[in-house]
Design a protein around this motif. Structure first.
Motif, PDB file in Angstrom:
ATOM      1  N   TRP B 482      61.098  66.120 -66.491  1.00 44.30           N
ATOM      2  CA  TRP B 482      59.116  66.195 -66.918  1.00 44.30           C
ATOM      3  C   TRP B 482      59.302  65.951 -68.092  1.00 44.30           C
ATOM      4  N   GLY B 483      58.098  64.509 -68.689  1.00 42.66           N
ATOM      5  CA  GLY B 483      58.591  64.183 -70.283  1.00 42.66           C
ATOM      6  C   GLY B 483      59.606  63.310 -70.653  1.00 42.66           C
ATOM      7  N   SER B 484      60.165  63.595 -72.426  1.00 40.36           N
ATOM      8  CA  SER B 484      61.320  62.964 -72.693  1.00 40.36           C
ATOM      9  C   SER B 484      62.181  63.201 -71.885  1.00 40.36           C
ATOM     10  N   THR B 485      62.553  63.759 -70.965  1.00 39.75           N
ATOM     11  CA  THR B 485      63.923  64.035 -70.010  1.00 39.75           C
ATOM     12  C   THR B 485      64.074  62.034 -69.307  1.00 39.75           C
ATOM     13  N   HIS B 486      62.461  62.113 -69.374  1.00 39.68           N
ATOM     14  CA  HIS B 486      62.732  60.479 -68.218  1.00 39.68           C
ATOM     15  C   HIS B 486      63.952  59.621 -68.441  1.00 39.68           C
ATOM     16  N   GLY B 487      64.269  58.917 -69.755  1.00 42.97           N
ATOM     17  CA  GLY B 487      65.674  58.035 -69.902  1.00 42.97           C
ATOM     18  C   GLY B 487      66.191  58.909 -69.483  1.00 42.97           C
ATOM     19  N   VAL B 488      67.409  59.888 -70.003  1.00 43.48           N
ATOM     20  CA  VAL B 488      68.245  60.015 -70.325  1.00 43.48           C
ATOM     21  C   VAL B 488      68.843  60.082 -68.322  1.00 43.48           C
ATOM     22  N   ILE B 489      67.567  61.079 -67.419  1.00 38.40           N
ATOM     23  CA  ILE B 489      67.393  60.527 -66.031  1.00 38.40           C
ATOM     24  C   ILE B 489      68.003  60.004 -65.188  1.00 38.40           C
ATOM     25  N   HIS B 490      66.827  58.909 -65.407  1.00 36.40           N
ATOM     26  CA  HIS B 490      67.033  57.044 -65.102  1.00 36.40           C
ATOM     27  C   HIS B 490      68.404  56.979 -65.412  1.00 36.40           C
ATOM     28  N   GLU B 491      69.204  56.987 -66.538  1.00 40.24           N
ATOM     29  CA  GLU B 491      70.289  56.288 -66.760  1.00 40.24           C
ATOM     30  C   GLU B 491      71.438  57.297 -65.591  1.00 40.24           C
ATOM     31  N   ALA B 492      71.011  58.053 -66.062  1.00 32.67           N
ATOM     32  CA  ALA B 492      72.109  59.019 -64.628  1.00 32.67           C
ATOM     33  C   ALA B 492      72.322  58.883 -63.565  1.00 32.67           C
ATOM     34  N   CYS B 493      70.930  58.257 -62.674  1.00 33.48           N
ATOM     35  CA  CYS B 493      70.906  57.943 -61.872  1.00 33.48           C
ATOM     36  C   CYS B 493      71.704  56.516 -61.767  1.00 33.48           C
ATOM     37  N   GLU B 494      71.588  56.496 -62.598  1.00 36.10           N
ATOM     38  CA  GLU B 494      72.882  54.298 -62.425  1.00 36.10           C
ATOM     39  C   GLU B 494      73.993  54.976 -62.472  1.00 36.10           C
ATOM     40  N   LEU B 495      74.287  55.597 -63.790  1.00 38.52           N
ATOM     41  CA  LEU B 495      75.423  55.811 -63.379  1.00 38.52           C
ATOM     42  C   LEU B 495      76.742  57.495 -62.053  1.00 38.52           C
ATOM     43  N   LEU B 496      75.513  58.009 -61.193  1.00 35.82           N
ATOM     44  CA  LEU B 496      76.341  58.671 -60.441  1.00 35.82           C
ATOM     45  C   LEU B 496      76.082  57.178 -59.031  1.00 35.82           C
ATOM     46  N   ARG B 497      75.309  56.737 -58.983  1.00 35.05           N
ATOM     47  CA  ARG B 497      75.342  55.635 -58.136  1.00 35.05           C
ATOM     48  C   ARG B 497      76.511  54.913 -57.948  1.00 35.05           C
ATOM     49  N   ARG B 524      59.467  67.354 -50.048  1.00 34.20           N
ATOM     50  CA  ARG B 524      60.138  67.325 -48.339  1.00 34.20           C
ATOM     51  C   ARG B 524      61.077  67.204 -47.816  1.00 34.20           C
ATOM     52  N   GLY B 525      61.544  65.931 -47.858  1.00 32.92           N
ATOM     53  CA  GLY B 525      62.891  65.162 -47.543  1.00 32.92           C
ATOM     54  C   GLY B 525      64.284  64.923 -48.245  1.00 32.92           C
ATOM     55  N   ALA B 526      64.218  65.281 -48.898  1.00 29.69           N
ATOM     56  CA  ALA B 526      64.758  65.412 -50.874  1.00 29.69           C
ATOM     57  C   ALA B 526      66.280  66.150 -49.854  1.00 29.69           C
ATOM     58  N   ARG B 527      67.363  65.614 -50.038  1.00 22.76           N
ATOM     59  CA  ARG B 527      68.701  66.215 -49.315  1.00 22.76           C
ATOM     60  C   ARG B 527      69.035  67.614 -50.260  1.00 22.76           C
ATOM     61  N   HIS B 528      68.478  67.191 -52.010  1.00 24.32           N
ATOM     62  CA  HIS B 528      69.446  68.542 -52.778  1.00 24.32           C
ATOM     63  C   HIS B 528      68.940  68.104 -54.045  1.00 24.32           C
ATOM     64  N   THR B 529      67.607  68.926 -54.230  1.00 25.69           N
ATOM     65  CA  THR B 529      67.079  69.290 -55.208  1.00 25.69           C
ATOM     66  C   THR B 529      67.161  69.517 -57.253  1.00 25.69           C
ATOM     67  N   ILE B 530      67.573  68.934 -58.200  1.00 27.37           N
ATOM     68  CA  ILE B 530      67.781  69.650 -59.289  1.00 27.37           C
ATOM     69  C   ILE B 530      66.851  69.360 -60.073  1.00 27.37           C
ATOM     70  N   ILE B 531      66.209  70.697 -61.073  1.00 31.04           N
ATOM     71  CA  ILE B 531      65.526  70.563 -62.224  1.00 31.04           C
ATOM     72  C   ILE B 531      65.922  70.183 -63.602  1.00 31.04           C
ATOM     73  N   VAL B 532      65.847  69.451 -64.350  1.00 28.52           N
ATOM     74  CA  VAL B 532      66.460  68.830 -65.229  1.00 28.52           C
ATOM     75  C   VAL B 532      65.537  69.088 -66.570  1.00 28.52           C
ATOM     76  N   GLU B 533      65.357  70.357 -67.599  1.00 25.36           N
ATOM     77  CA  GLU B 533      64.909  70.294 -68.478  1.00 25.36           C
ATOM     78  C   GLU B 533      65.601  70.729 -69.345  1.00 25.36           C
ATOM     79  N   ASN B 534      64.687  70.854 -71.333  1.00 24.95           N
ATOM     80  CA  ASN B 534      65.368  70.877 -72.139  1.00 24.95           C
ATOM     81  C   ASN B 534      65.153  72.590 -72.130  1.00 24.95           C
ATOM     82  N   ASN B 535      65.130  73.386 -72.007  1.00 25.57           N
ATOM     83  CA  ASN B 535      65.084  74.833 -72.493  1.00 25.57           C
ATOM     84  C   ASN B 535      66.076  76.304 -71.729  1.00 25.57           C
ATOM     85  N   PHE B 536      65.382  76.836 -71.836  1.00 21.95           N
ATOM     86  CA  PHE B 536      66.516  78.239 -71.564  1.00 21.95           C
ATOM     87  C   PHE B 536      65.825  79.028 -69.892  1.00 21.95           C
TER      88      PHE B 536
END
Lengths: 299, 592
Positions: B482-497, B524-536
Motif C-alpha cells: 500500500w502507498g509508497s512501496t508501490h515503486g520498489v515492489i514494482h521493481e522487485a517483481c521485475e527482478l523476480l521475473r 482468490r486464485g493467487a498461488r502465494h500471497t505476501i504482504i509487504v509493508e514498512n512497519n512492525f
C-alpha cells in the motif's frame, strides 16, 4: 462564487435574533443577561443576522450559539478561537462573535487565547466567567478564587486564579473590557464597542453560576463592581494604568473598558492575499501562466 | 530491466551534500532522463551523517535501487560506510588529502583527487565538492558547458565572483578527470523529454493549489514541513491564506473554521501532530465540514525517529477520534500521485462533507522524482458537492442544515447568505441543527442522524475504484503493498521475473473505504500471497484481515527507518517460497 445580498428593508429588531429554542440554562443563570446584551448590541448596531457568526466551544455558556439566530457554530471544548480565526480569515465580511466560559477559554483553550490575541484577529470574544465548571457539575476553574470549595477541590482551592484581563493585556490585546451580567445596559455598551473595534476585542463578563458557585453570586458582585467610566482620572489608552486596575480584586472590582488601541492592523488587514476581497469569494483556479511558473521552477 | 545509473553523495550535515545533489538532478533532468532521489539523514543541523542517492535513466525510475555506480564521499565516514555499495564498473571520487580509501569490490575504480595541489580552497569550504562535481560530469561523458550553465543557475543569487570561482573549480576537476580517470562504462544517454523534479511535499502542496485550496494551516513537523514551505513561499501568487498556528489542535480547527466559511482548507502534519488533530477529525465529520489532512508518516512512536520513514500510522488514521464517522483515507503510490490524489480527495470530501486523510510517508514526502509536466494538471475536475451559494429569489423552504436524505448528504449553505442562518454542531443535533444531546435526548433522532452520516460511506465506496492486479494472473507469487512501496515492489517483481519467479502486484491506494470483496476476488486464485509493508506489526495485514478475513501466506516487514530496496523483497520472497519463513524482516545493510 456569486452571492446576491438582499438587504432587509425593515429595521432589525430583537425578534430577528431570537433563537429557535429557549436557553436551557438554570433559572437565574448569569448567561441569560449576556445573551440579551449581545442581541441588543447587534440590534442597536443594526447588523443583519446573516452577516453574523457566533462560534463557541463547549460548556454551559458555549450553548449560546443555539439560542441566538445567526450562523452559529458549536465546536470543540477550548477550540472556539482557532475555528473563529479560520472563519474570519475565509470570510472577513462577517461579524464574528466568540462565546464561551472560563474553563473553555482559560483552561483547555488558554494556548489559543494568547495566540489569537497576539494575532489581533478581528473577533469579539465574550467570556461568561462564572469561576466554575458548570456542565460537568461543579469543579474548580482557572478563575476560581483561593479557598473556594468544589467537587474537585473539596478542601478548598489552593491554586492562584489567573486574571483574564491582565493576561489579555500582557498578551497584547488591542481591546480589553470587563462587564457584569447584572448590569445589562453597561454590558451592552461594552459589547457594541467590542464589535466596532477593529481587531481582537476581549470582554470578560462576570456571569454568576447560581447552581455551583455559592461564593461569587450576583449579591456578592453587585456592591463590589465599580465602573472605570465613572472615574474621570481613568485613561483607557494607558496600558500601564489598565494593567494596574486589572489585578484589583476585593471590596472593589473594576469593570468597564480597561484598554483600547487602534493603531495596530488586524490579521486580515495585514494579509495581502485578501486584497482582492474575502477568500470565499475569490477564484479557486490558479491562472494558467502562474501555474506554468510553478512547474517551470521544477524543470 | 531498464538501464540506470546511481550516484551517492555523503558527508556530515552542513558539509554541502544538498548542492551537488541539486546540480546532478538538474543535469540529469535536462538530458531528458528520469530520476528518483532519496536523502537519508539524521535529526541534526550540523554534523552526523547524511547520504543522498540519485538514480537516473531513460525510463521511469521507481526507487533508488540496490547499488551505486558513482560514490562521492565528502568525509572518511562516508567512504567507510558506503564504498561496499559500488559494483563493477563503478567509481569512487574522493579528496585524497583527507580521505583514506577502503577496499572496493572488483572492477571498481578508485579516483583520488589531490585537492590541495589542484586548487586553493582554503577559503571555500565546499570547494572539494565542486571539484568532484566537475570530475564526475567528465566521467559521465557530459560536455562542460552543460555543467557551467547549471552552476551559473545554482549560484544565481550570489556575486559573479562566487559563480566564476565555482566554474573555475568545476573546470579544474573536469580536466583532472579527463587526464587521470577512466570514463564510466555507461555514458549517460540523452532524450528529448523534459521532466519536472519534485518532492512529494511539493507535489501535495501544488496538488492542493490545483484543487483550489484557499486556506492552508500548519505547525512545523518533519517530514511534513515541506508542504508548509511551498505553500508559504507561493501563497501570494496562488492567493492562498497560509497560517502557522500554535499547535496542531489549532491547525485542524482553524482549517475547519475556514472550510465552514466555504473555502477548501488543507493541513499537513506527521503522526505526533496528527494525534493532536484527532478530535478535530470528529468535529469535521459531526459538523459535516469537509477538510483534507495530510499525514506524512515518520518512524514512531512518540517523537520516534523524526528523519526516518515508516508506514506505522495506518491504525491511528483508522481509529482517529472516537465514535463512528464517515471518512476517506488514501495513500499515494508515488510522488506524481501525491499531486493527483489531492484534487480527487477534495472532490470526495466536498461531495460527502466529511474529513479526508492523505496518508503519505517520509519516503515520498522528502524523496524526489522526475515527473512529466503534463501530469501536473492545474485544471483538474473541481466538484464542490451540494452547496447553496446564492439565495436566488429568496423564497425557499425553511433551511435544514442536516436534512435527512437518501445519500446522507444535506446541501450546505455557505455562511453570509440571507435566509439560511443555522447552527452547525459537534454535539449530536437534529435536522435543524438544534442540539439533541444537551437540549433533550432523543434516541430516535440520534439513530437517524447516525445512519444519515454513515450512509455517506456507500456513496464514497461507489466513487472510489477497486484496486487492480498488475502482472500475470497466474503468477508464482502475489505481492501486496500500500502507498509508497508501490515503486520498489514494482521493481522487485521485475527482478523476480528475471530470476525465473513470476510475480504480480496488488497496490492499495484507497484504504477507506476498502473494496474488500474486490480484493478477495483478486486474491482468490493467487498461488502465494505476501504482504509487504514498512512497519512492525503488519498494520495493513491486520486491517485487511479485519475487513475480509484474508490471511496472506507470508509477510515482509521493515521498521528500521529506511525504505525497502528491491533486493530486500526479492531475497525475502525467495526464502518464503523455499518455505524457510513466513515473516521476513530484511536487514538494512548500510548504517545511515
Amino acid at each position: 462564487m456569486a452571492t446576491e445580498t438582499v438587504v432587509a428593508p425593515k429595521a432589525i429588531t430583537m425578534a430577528d435574533y431570537k433563537g429557535r429554542v429557549d436557553p436551557d440554562w438554570c433559572p437565574g443563570c448569569g448567561d441569560f443577561g449576556v445573551l440579551a446584551a449581545v442581541q441588543k448590541a447587534l440590534v442597536e448596531l443594526q447588523i443583519p443576522k446573516h452577516e453574523v457568526a457566533t462560534i463557541s466551544g463547549i460548556g454551559c455558556s458555549s450553548n449560546f450559539p443555539g439560542f441566538i439566530e445567526t450562523y452559529g457554530m458549536h465546536t470543540l471544548h477550548g477550540r472556539s478561537l482557532p475555528v473563529a480565526t479560520g472563519m474570519k480569515l475565509a470570510n472577513h465580511a462577517m461579524t464574528v462573535l466568540v462565546t464561551g466560559g472560563d474553563g473553555d477559554g482559560f483552561g483547555i483553550g488558554c494556548n489559543h487565547f494568547v495566540h489569537t490575541i497576539r494575532r489581533n484577529v478581528d473577533l469579539t470574544y465574550i467570556v461568561m466567567d462564572n469561576q466554575i465548571y458548570g456542565l460537568t457539575t461543579g469543579q474548580t476553574s482557572p478563575t476560581s478564587r483561593i479557598g473556594m470549595k468544589t467537587k474537585s477541590m473539596p478542601y478548598g482551592n489552593i491554586e492562584t486564579p489567573l486574571s483574564p484581563v491582565a493576561l489579555a493585556l500582557a498578551a497584547g490585546a488591542t481591546f480589553v473590557a470587563r462587564g457584569f451580567s447584572g448590569d445589562q445596559k453597561h454590558l451592552t455598551e461594552l459589547i457594541k464597542l467590542g464589535i466596532e473595534h477593529k481587531g481582537f476585542s476581549f470582554i470578560d463578563v462576570f456571569s454568576p453560576c447560581v447552581t455551583y458557585n455559592h461564593d461569587n453570586t450576583f449579591q456578592w458582585f453587585r456592591p463590589r463592581v465599580k465602573k472605570l467610566e465613572d472615574n474621570p482620572e481613568y485613561d483607557s489608552t494607558d496600558w500601564a494604568m489598565a494593567m494596574e486596575k486589572s489585578v484589583i480584586w476585593g471590596e472593589e472590582i473594576p469593570i468597564g473598558k480597561f484598554f483600547e488601541r487602534t493603531d495596530l492592523p488586524t490579521l486580515h488587514g495585514a494579509e495581502p492575499v485578501l486584497n482582492s476581497g474575502p477568500l470565499v469569494h475569490q477564484n479557486n483556479r490558479i491562472p494558467a501562466e502562474i501555474a506554468q511558473g510553478f512547474v517551470q521552477e521544477l524543470m | 530491466m531498464s538501464e540506470s545509473f546511481v550516484v551517492g553523495i555523503g558527508g556530515a550535515a552542513g558539509q554541502g551534500v544538498a548542492t551537488p545533489g541539486d546540480i546532478f538532478a538538474k543535469i540529469f533532468s535536462r538530458r531528458g532522463l528520469h530520476l528518483n532521489a532519496y536523502n537519508a539523514y539524521q535529526s541534526i543541523i550540523r554534523g552526523g551523517h547524511t547520504f543522498l542517492t540519485i538514480r537516473t535513466g531513460p525510463q521511469k525510475i521507481s526507487n533508488t535501487g540496490d547499488h551505486l555506480d558513482l560514490l562521492i564521499p565528502l568525509n572518511q565516514d562516508t567512504m567507510d560506510r558506503h564504498l561496499r555499495l559500488l559494483t563493477a564498473g563503478g567509481a569512487c571520487l574522493y579528496n585524497a588529502d583527507l580521505i583514506q580509501p577502503g577496499t572496493p569490490a572488483e572492477g571498481v575504480q578508485l579516483c583520488p583527487m589531490p585537492v590541495s595541489k589542484m586548487a586553493d580552497i582554503t577559503r571555500n569550504k565546499v570547494g572539494q565538492n565542486t571539484l568532484a562535481i566537475g570530475a564526475a560530469v567528465n566521467m559521465m561523458g557530459i560536455g562542460f558547458s552543460v555543467l557551467e550553465g547549471v552552476l551559473a543557475e545554482q549560484f544565481r543569487k550570489k556575486d559573479k565572483a562566487v559563480i566564476d570561482e565555482n566554474i573555475h573549480l568545476a573546470r579544474t576537476g573536469y580536466e583532472y578527470a579527463s587526464k587521470n580517470f577512466q570514463a564510466l562504462a555507461w555514458p549517460l544517454p540523452m532524450t528529448d523529454a523534459r521532466y519536472a523534479v519534485l518532492s512529494g511535499n511539493i507535489a501535495m502542496a501544488m496538488g492542493g493549489a490545483a484543487a483550489g485550496v484557499k486556506f492552508y494551516s500548519a505547525y512545523p513537523m518533519s517530514p511534513a514541513t515541506g508542504v508548509l514551505h511551498w505553500m508559504a513561499s507561493h501563497a501570494r501568487q496562488a492567493e492562498i491564506m497560509v497560517r502557522q498556528v500554535e499547535d496542531e489542535i489549532g491547525v485542524v480547527t482553524m482549517a475547519i473554521g475556514a472550510a465552514h466559511a466555504g473555502v477548501r482548507a488543507m493541513c499537513a502534519t506527521s503522526g505526533g501532530g496528527f494525534a493532536l488533530m484527532s478530535e478535530g477529525m470528529g468535529l469535521s465529520a459531526q459538523a459535516e465540514i469537509p477538510i483534507v489532512v495530510i499525514d506524512c508518516q515518520r518512524a514512531g512512536p512518540s517523537t520516534g525517529v523524526p528523519t526516518k520513514t515508516e508506514q506505522g500510522d495506518l491504525w491511528q488514521m483508522l481509529g482517529a477520534g472516537f465514535g463512528d464517522y464517515p471518512k476517506v483515507i488514501a495513500a499515494p503510490l508515488d510522488i506524481a500521485d501525491c499531486f493527483k490524489l489531492i484534487p480527487e480527495m477534495f472532490n470526495l470530501t466536498d461531495r460527502f462533507q466529511c474529513p479526508g486523510i492523505v496518508l503519505c510517508d517520509l519516503l515520498l514526502s522528502e524523496g524526489r522524482l522526475s515527473v512529466d509536466p503534463k501530469e501536473l494538471d492545474f485544471n483538474p475536475v473541481i466538484d464542490r458537492g451540494e452547496m447553496i451559494t446564492s439565495n436566488g429569489t429568496g423564497d425557499h423552504e425553511p433551511y435544514k442544515r442536516y436534512k435527512i436524505t437518501e445519500s446522507g448528504v444535506s446541501p450546505r449553505a455557505i455562511p453570509g447568505l440571507p435566509g439560511y442562518t443555522h447552527v452547525v454542531s459537534s454535539d449530536e443535533h437534529d435536522e435543524d441543527g438544534v442540539l439533541i444531546s444537551d437540549e433533550y435526548t432523543n434516541a430516535g433522532k440520534r439513530r437517524a442522524m447516525m445512519e444519515k452520516r454513515m450512509r455517506k460511506m456507500d456513496g464514497i465506496a461507489a466513487s472510489v475504484p477497486p484496486p487492480k492486479l498488475h502482472g500475470p494472473a497466474d503468477a508464482d507469487v502475489t505481492l501486496i503493498g500500500w502507498g509508497s512501496t508501490h515503486g520498489v515492489i514494482h521493481e522487485a517483481c521485475e527482478l523476480l521475473r528475471e530470476a525465473g519467479i513470476s510475480a504480480n502486484h496488488l497496490a492499495i491506494r484507497w484504504l477507506v473505504p476498502l473494496h474488500g470483496d474486490a480484493i478477495l476476488d483478486l486474491l482468490r486464485g493467487a498461488r502465494h500471497t505476501i504482504i509487504v509493508e514498512n512497519n512492525f506489526s503488519g498494520q495493513f495485514a491486520r486491517y485487511l484481515r479485519s475487513e475480509t478475513s484474508f490471511v496472506p501466506d507470508g509477510n515482509i516487514r521493515k521498521y528500521d527507518g529506511e525504505p525497502f530496496a528491491p533486493h530486500h523483497i526479492v531475497e525475502a520472497v525467495k526464502e518464503q517460497l523455499a518455505g524457510k519463513t513466513k515473516l521476513s524482516v530484511p536487514a538494512h545493510e548500510i548504517m545511515v
